[in-house]
Every structure is written in structure tokens, then in C-alpha cells.
Design an enzyme around this catalytic site. Structure first.
Site, PDB file in Angstrom:
ATOM      1  N   GLU A  68       0.850  -1.184   0.000  1.00 47.59           N
ATOM      2  CA  GLU A  68       0.000   0.000   0.000  1.00 47.59           C
ATOM      3  C   GLU A  68       0.888   1.237   0.000  1.00 47.59           C
ATOM      4  OE1 GLU A  68      -2.374  -0.584   3.494  1.00 47.59           O
ATOM      5  OE2 GLU A  68      -0.802   0.061   4.860  1.00 47.59           O
TER       6      GLU A  68
ATOM      7  N   HIS B 121      -3.832   2.977   7.560  1.00 44.64           N
ATOM      8  CA  HIS B 121      -2.672   2.618   8.362  1.00 44.64           C
ATOM      9  C   HIS B 121      -1.776   3.824   8.612  1.00 44.64           C
ATOM     10  CE1 HIS B 121      -2.997  -1.844   7.112  1.00 44.64           C
ATOM     11  NE2 HIS B 121      -3.426  -1.687   8.332  1.00 44.64           N
TER      12      HIS B 121
END
Length: 295
Positions: free
Chosen positions: A213, A251
Site C-alpha cells: 500500500e 494505516h
């Protein structure tokens, strides 16, 4: 075969008497994991009963649990403010694999206990803020639902918990040797590269899915490693193509600064290393199907 977690793994749960620890211990037991004890300071000598009348003993420290049970894996479900102390305790007990599920751990604490585990030379750290590991049909240490997947020839390493679940489900008819959710925080223990090296060495893993990511340069470093060291086919997916610059997304590690850490840059690095990169998780699964059918 499997990596890191096998059918002989003996697992303890730090924080087993808490609500999350208890709930997920029950699910791990149901999926066949050999849970041999729990650890809660001050509650040593007690036990917790799970479905089917299964009694799991509680120990006051990790060292006591390891001495009594021969445990070689710990899954840590303790509040963020106690996580550093819990990891230190696991490392001091020389437990080979410590999986930190807890989210919201201060980065300073993560950096501290990561270095402590690394310096020990004995404890592999996975996480924090991760879903854990599963070797389907063998063992499940963490919060990955065992019912969504099956055993097979694919290895999976992922920063994202939810995308781990989606990939396990989409390719459940083919199955996985192991899946490792490494977590997406800025400082983590086991990396993409660590898992890639283990899958490359595992004779039963025939192909690898790597999910990354935005944020940081872990995927670019993994691409360089793949190019030089991985002979098995790798399929990739990078989450965050539509993320706005300079904004933290999900995150704690998923923040883009300029061109650094963008999904596009990561995709280009992976493709340059010979990795097929899907535009969506479903396309990534389709690419893996094509590879498996051609093997």
C-alpha cells in the site's frame, strides 16, 4: 509445508483473559491451532474454559508459560500501552515467534521493541497492527478467519488485513501454503522481503501474492529483492491509487509525500522486477489463477 507457523507450533496467547484475547483464542482453537496456554500477570494458576470443555491454563509470565508448555509462538492481544512490556517479556523468554495483533502502538514503542527483538537473535516479530499468520489446515495465529480459505500452493504476504482476507477468499479454491499479515505501521518486524525469502525457500509454495500500500519504500525494496533473489512467479497489488497527497490513509504508514510512496511508483518498481501487478484485488487474483493454471 508452511513458513513460520506449522502444525507442530505450540501457541500461547498474551492477554487471553481479556475480551479480544478470549474471543480469538476460541476461534484459533476451532481452526485447529495448538493453544497451550495464556499469559496474564497476576492471574497465574487460573484457567479459562472454551467450547467443548477445553481448559487452557493461565500463567503469570511468558517464561513460566514457555517452561511449562514448550510454547514456541506467542500471539499478543494486550492494550497498546502494555504492548512494549509484553514483547520484551516474550523476547526475554526466547520465544521464537511473537505476533503482535494490537493496533495503536506508539511508533517509539514499536521501534524500541523491534530493535530489542532483532538484537536478541532468537525472536521473530510479526506486527504490530497485523492480522497474524495462517497456514491453512495446520495452524492459525491471530485474527484471520480460517473458514475463508484452504490449503494450497500460493504464498501470501500483505500489509493490509482486509485485503489479506479478500485474497484468501478469492483464491480459496486453489489455496495457500501460508499467509502472513505483516501490518502497515511505519515500524514493523517481519517485512515483505522476509516473507518472500521464506516462500522462495519453501518447496510447497509455487507462486506468491504480495500486497502493498502507499507510503514508505517497502514495496520498492521488495521489488529489488524479487529481481535479484526470487525465482517463483510473483503477483502484486498496491492499495491507494486514489489517495490524496499528504493525507494519512488508514494505516499509520500509509502517507504519501510528493512522488515518494505513491501507488504508481510502487507498481512501476514491481513491474520492472517482472511482477504482474493487478489494478484491483480481483484482477490480482485473476492474474494468479493464470499463473497457477500454467504451472
Amino acid at each position: 509445508m508452511a513458513i513460520f507457523l506449522t502444525d507442530t507450533s505450540r501457541v500461547i496467547v498474551q492477554g487471553m483473559t481479556g475480551s479480544e484475547g478470549r474471543k480469538h483464542t476460541q476461534l484459533m482453537l476451532k481452526s485447529g491451532t495448538k493453544i497451550v496456554g495464556g499469559v496474564t500477570p497476576g492471574k497465574g494458576g487460573q484457567s479459562v474454559e472454551f467450547d467443548g470443555g477445553v481448559q487452557i491454563p493461565v500463567f503469570g509470565s511468558v517464561t513460566e508459560a514457555v517452561d511449562a508448555t514448550g510454547a514456541d509462538v506467542t500471539v499478543i492481544f494486550v492494550p497498546a500501552k502494555f504492548t512494549k512490556a509484553a514483547v520484551y517479556e516474550a523476547v526475554e523468554a526466547k520465544i521464537p515467534l511473537a505476533i503482535v495483533i494490537t493496533e495503536g502502538v506508539p511508533v517509539h514503542d514499536s521501534a524500541d521493541f523491534y530493535q530489542y527483538a532483532l538484537n536478541s537473535g532468537t525472536t521473530r516479530l510479526v506486527g504490530p497492527n497485523c492480522p497474524g499468520l495462517i497456514s491453512p489446515g495446520k495452524s492459525n495465529a491471530g485474527i484471520i478467519p480460517a473458514s475463508i480459505t484452504s490449503s494450497g500452493p500460493i504464498g501470501l504476504v500483505s500489509k493490509s488485513g482486509t485485503l489479506t482476507y479478500q485474497m484468501l477468499y478469492e483464491l480459496r479454491d486453489i489455496g495457500f501454503s501460508s499467509a502472513v499479515g505483516i501490518g502497515g505501521d511505519p515500524v514493523i518486524g517481519t517485512t515483505h522481503i522476509d516473507a518472500l525469502a521464506a516462500f522462495e525457500a519453501d518447496p510447497d509454495t509455487k507462486a506468491i501474492v504480495m500486497i502493498g500500500e502507499i507510503g514508505g519504500d517497502a514495496e520498492e525494496r521488495a521489488a529489488a529483492y524479487i529481481k535479484d533473489h526470487v525465482t517463483k512467479p510473483v503477483v502484486g497489488y498496491v492499495a491507494g491509487f486514489t489517495a490524496p497527497e499528504g493525507k494519512t490513509m488508514g494505516h499509520a504508514g500509509a502517507i504519501v509525500s510528493g512522488s515518494s510512496g505513491t501507488a504508481q511508483a510502487k507498481q512501476e518498481a514491481l513491474e520492472a522486477a517482472g511482477v504482474k501487478v493487478g489494478k484491483t484485488p480481483s484482477e490480482t487474483a485473476r492474474l494468479m489463477r493464470e499463473i497457477i493454471s500454467a504451472l
